[in-house]
Motif scaffolding. Structure first.
Motif, PDB file in Angstrom:
ATOM      1  N   GLN A 236     -49.602  39.882  -3.820  1.00 47.60           N
ATOM      2  CA  GLN A 236     -48.893  39.116  -5.346  1.00 47.60           C
ATOM      3  C   GLN A 236     -48.868  39.994  -6.457  1.00 47.60           C
ATOM      4  OE1 GLN A 236     -47.717  36.426  -6.961  1.00 47.60           O
ATOM      5  NE2 GLN A 236     -49.693  36.358  -8.665  1.00 47.60           N
ATOM      6  N   ARG A 237     -47.334  40.168  -7.370  1.00 48.17           N
ATOM      7  CA  ARG A 237     -46.938  40.731  -7.806  1.00 48.17           C
ATOM      8  C   ARG A 237     -47.773  40.503  -8.953  1.00 48.17           C
ATOM      9  NH1 ARG A 237     -40.663  41.028  -8.203  1.00 48.17           N
ATOM     10  NH2 ARG A 237     -41.445  42.658  -9.900  1.00 48.17           N
ATOM     11  N   GLY A 238     -48.725  40.326  -9.499  1.00 48.28           N
ATOM     12  CA  GLY A 238     -49.841  40.169 -10.919  1.00 48.28           C
ATOM     13  C   GLY A 238     -50.438  40.099 -10.187  1.00 48.28           C
ATOM     14  N   PRO A 239     -51.518  40.159 -11.739  1.00 50.15           N
ATOM     15  CA  PRO A 239     -53.326  40.745 -11.679  1.00 50.15           C
ATOM     16  C   PRO A 239     -54.219  39.550 -10.571  1.00 50.15           C
ATOM     17  CG  PRO A 239     -52.651  39.824 -13.156  1.00 50.15           C
ATOM     18  CD  PRO A 239     -50.934  40.110 -13.135  1.00 50.15           C
ATOM     19  N   ARG A 240     -53.909  38.087 -10.313  1.00 45.02           N
ATOM     20  CA  ARG A 240     -53.944  37.151 -10.246  1.00 45.02           C
ATOM     21  C   ARG A 240     -53.608  35.633  -9.386  1.00 45.02           C
ATOM     22  NH1 ARG A 240     -55.327  36.570 -15.224  1.00 45.02           N
ATOM     23  NH2 ARG A 240     -54.303  34.559 -15.613  1.00 45.02           N
TER      24      ARG A 240
ATOM     25  N   MET B 265     -50.820  32.625 -11.143  1.00 44.14           N
ATOM     26  CA  MET B 265     -50.841  33.096 -12.790  1.00 44.14           C
ATOM     27  C   MET B 265     -50.684  32.378 -13.674  1.00 44.14           C
ATOM     28  SD  MET B 265     -51.941  35.933 -12.862  1.00 44.14           S
ATOM     29  CE  MET B 265     -50.859  36.692 -14.236  1.00 44.14           C
TER      30      MET B 265
ATOM     31  N   GLU C  15     -56.036  30.602 -17.018  1.00 43.95           N
ATOM     32  CA  GLU C  15     -56.615  31.743 -16.900  1.00 43.95           C
ATOM     33  C   GLU C  15     -58.197  31.873 -15.885  1.00 43.95           C
ATOM     34  OE1 GLU C  15     -56.562  34.275 -20.042  1.00 43.95           O
ATOM     35  OE2 GLU C  15     -58.090  33.360 -21.302  1.00 43.95           O
TER      36      GLU C  15
ATOM     37  N   SER D  25     -58.138  30.349 -12.982  1.00 44.82           N
ATOM     38  CA  SER D  25     -56.745  31.526 -11.800  1.00 44.82           C
ATOM     39  C   SER D  25     -58.121  32.233 -11.664  1.00 44.82           C
ATOM     40  CB  SER D  25     -55.343  32.028 -12.378  1.00 44.82           C
ATOM     41  OG  SER D  25     -55.103  33.244 -12.367  1.00 44.82           O
TER      42      SER D  25
ATOM     43  N   ASP E 117     -51.248  42.666  -7.870  1.00 48.31           N
ATOM     44  CA  ASP E 117     -50.427  44.168  -8.337  1.00 48.31           C
ATOM     45  C   ASP E 117     -49.648  44.659  -7.333  1.00 48.31           C
ATOM     46  OD1 ASP E 117     -51.368  43.500 -11.235  1.00 48.31           O
ATOM     47  OD2 ASP E 117     -53.503  44.450 -10.649  1.00 48.31           O
TER      48      ASP E 117
ATOM     49  N   GLU F  57     -46.139  44.554  -4.274  1.00 49.72           N
ATOM     50  CA  GLU F  57     -44.672  44.232  -4.774  1.00 49.72           C
ATOM     51  C   GLU F  57     -44.610  44.782  -2.987  1.00 49.72           C
ATOM     52  OE1 GLU F  57     -40.092  44.222  -6.276  1.00 49.72           O
ATOM     53  OE2 GLU F  57     -42.386  45.597  -7.195  1.00 49.72           O
TER      54      GLU F  57
END
Length: 451
Positions: free
Chosen positions: A195-199, A202, A206, A209, A225, A227
């Motif tokens: 997953q590119r995001g922190p959770r 998204m 929040e 999530s 975080d 890729e």
């Protein structure tokens, strides 16, 4: 050129447009794939049939907390898959046959606009007084170096594989990744989610999530975080190079699943050539009545809205049907309350503003969170992680948003959706309604009472 009164482009929700009220018109449907669209063939319905089987497996594994000791033998993937598609696959031919027997011309080749209100289908050009554009969407395939050298799947293909893979890499952390992560993990596949995001998830509230990310990380490997920068063949599977703040690593698996979002099929339709105005994401621009920039051309479903929700497309279909049949009484879709659910483990449902949305747009709000564990039924479930969250306007006392994570979330949220739609206050919904005891709806009641 052959001319019609009405041509429907797309036979997902578009096929639902043609009721007997159109029987006096010369009509046609253009569908190069399968009648029923994404929902029936590659989306909502088959995926939930897989989810039901996955839920059964997970419930058995988790029953020990109730004093019930069960084990799950290796699942019969082919039996699960064939149960799904033996129900679904025959529907296409019967739908085509039904339309043709009732006087609707069916074109099974891909179509595209060559001018406003003129389409090319194979070797034939077709015009119509009215068009309804419902061409749907398809999975996004990102430009990852090496992706063209490996066998990979998207949500279009993953449910029809022949054998259950021992391991899988999932690129993406949205609702499609969450649902398939649950399904294959429950069936015994070792999952790695990148997953590119922190959770994960998204776009959810929040707090929801974060809770889901925590629970998913207990079930399978989750790289946040992160890729995928390249992929390459590795034996009978695939090796993915993953870059994150922790550095670079290579992850190997038997199968690769790409869940990187969806895009409207308006490019294949050459919508711009047809004079249709598009937004920056390729969706057709339409007003609240679903009229496009070309008079006599209407649009609905994934081709026009960003929700990618079948229940939204159903509502749009009903509206467009009325407006085509009653041009003197054009209606608009004024209900902007668009609920959704994610059928993962645990189930998730949401509607309206999230807490981060409210802060971002400087909306004054109050929030209430109530754990399932605070209710008698939550005790019965031995539930320690699920909750209901409600946001309300402190001045108007109306509900701004609701978010639930836990068993039956998609059902529990319905009274809150109705309250938002009808403009009821939290006081009305909390105090003027009786909630059955002991039922999970008491978690909703208690969250409202706290507000």
């Amino acid at each position: 050129m052959r001319h019609y009164d009405l041509v429907v482009l797309g036979a997902g929700s578009g096929n639902m447009l043609l009721t007997e009220e159109f029987g006096h018109l010369r009509t046609a449907v253009v569908e190069p794939d399968r009648f029923g669209g994404t929902c029936l063939n590659r989306g909502c319905i088959p995926s939930k049939m897989f989810v039901i089987a996955a839920d059964a497996a997970e419930d058995a594994r988790e029953a020990e907390r109730l004093g019930v000791h069960m084990s799950v033998a290796p699942v019969d993937w082919k039996a699960i898959r064939d149960r799904v598609f033996s129900r679904i696959d025959p529907l296409h031919a019967s739908a085509v046959d039904y339309r043709r027997k009732n006087g609707v011309d069916v074109y099974t080749e891909e179509a595209h606009f060559v001018a406003p209100k003129v389409i090319q289908v194979a070797d034939e050009r077709i015009t119509a007084d009215t068009f309804a554009v419902a061409v749907g969407s398809r999975p996004v395939v990102p430009d990852i170096p090496g992706l063209d050298t490996v066998a990979y799947h998207t949500s279009d293909t993953i449910m029809r594989i022949d054998d259950l893979p021992p391991s899988m890499i999932v690129i993406g952390g949205g609702f499609i990744a969450a649902e398939f992560g649950h399904v294959f993990s429950a069936f015994g596949t070792h999952m790695t989610v990148v997953q590119r995001g922190p959770r994960l998830l998204m776009t959810e509230d929040e707090q929801v999530s974060a809770r889901f990310t925590e629970l998913a990380s207990r079930r399978h490997r989750v790289l946040l975080d992160a890729e995928v920068t390249s992929v390459e063949p590795c034996g009978d599977g695939v090796a993915a190079t993953v870059v994150s703040p922790r550095g670079e690593q290579v992850v190997e698996a038997a199968m690769l699943l790409v869940c990187a979002g969806r895009r409207p099929n308006t490019d294949r339709l050459r919508a711009a050539v047809g004079g249709l105005e598009l937004d920056e994401h390729g969706h057709i621009a339409a007003d609240d009545a679903y009229r496009t920039s070309v008079p006599g051309v209407w649009a609905l479903g994934d081709a026009v809205n960003h929700f990618q929700l079948k229940h939204m497309a159903n509502a749009e279909t009903r509206l467009v049907r009325h407006n085509i049949l009653h041009p003197e009484d054009v209606r608009t879709l004024t209900n902007r309350v668009a609920p959704h659910a994610v059928f993962t483990h645990p189930q998730i449902a949401g509607v309206g503003l999230t807490e981060q949305d409210a802060r971002r747009h400087k909306v004054d709000y109050r929030a209430s969170v109530r754990d399932y564990a605070d209710t008698a039924y939550g005790w019965a479930l031995e539930d320690t992680t699920s909750f209901v969250k409600v946001l309300a306007d402190p001045a108007e006392r109306t509900i701004l948003g609701a978010h639930i994570i836990g068993p039956q979330a998609a059902t529990l949220i319905q009274p809150l959706i109705q309250a938002m739609t009808m403009g009821l206050t939290t006081d009305q919904v909390a105090r003027d309604v009786l909630y059955i005891h002991p039922a999970l709806t008491e978690a909703v009641e208690q969250a409202l009472l706290a507000l």
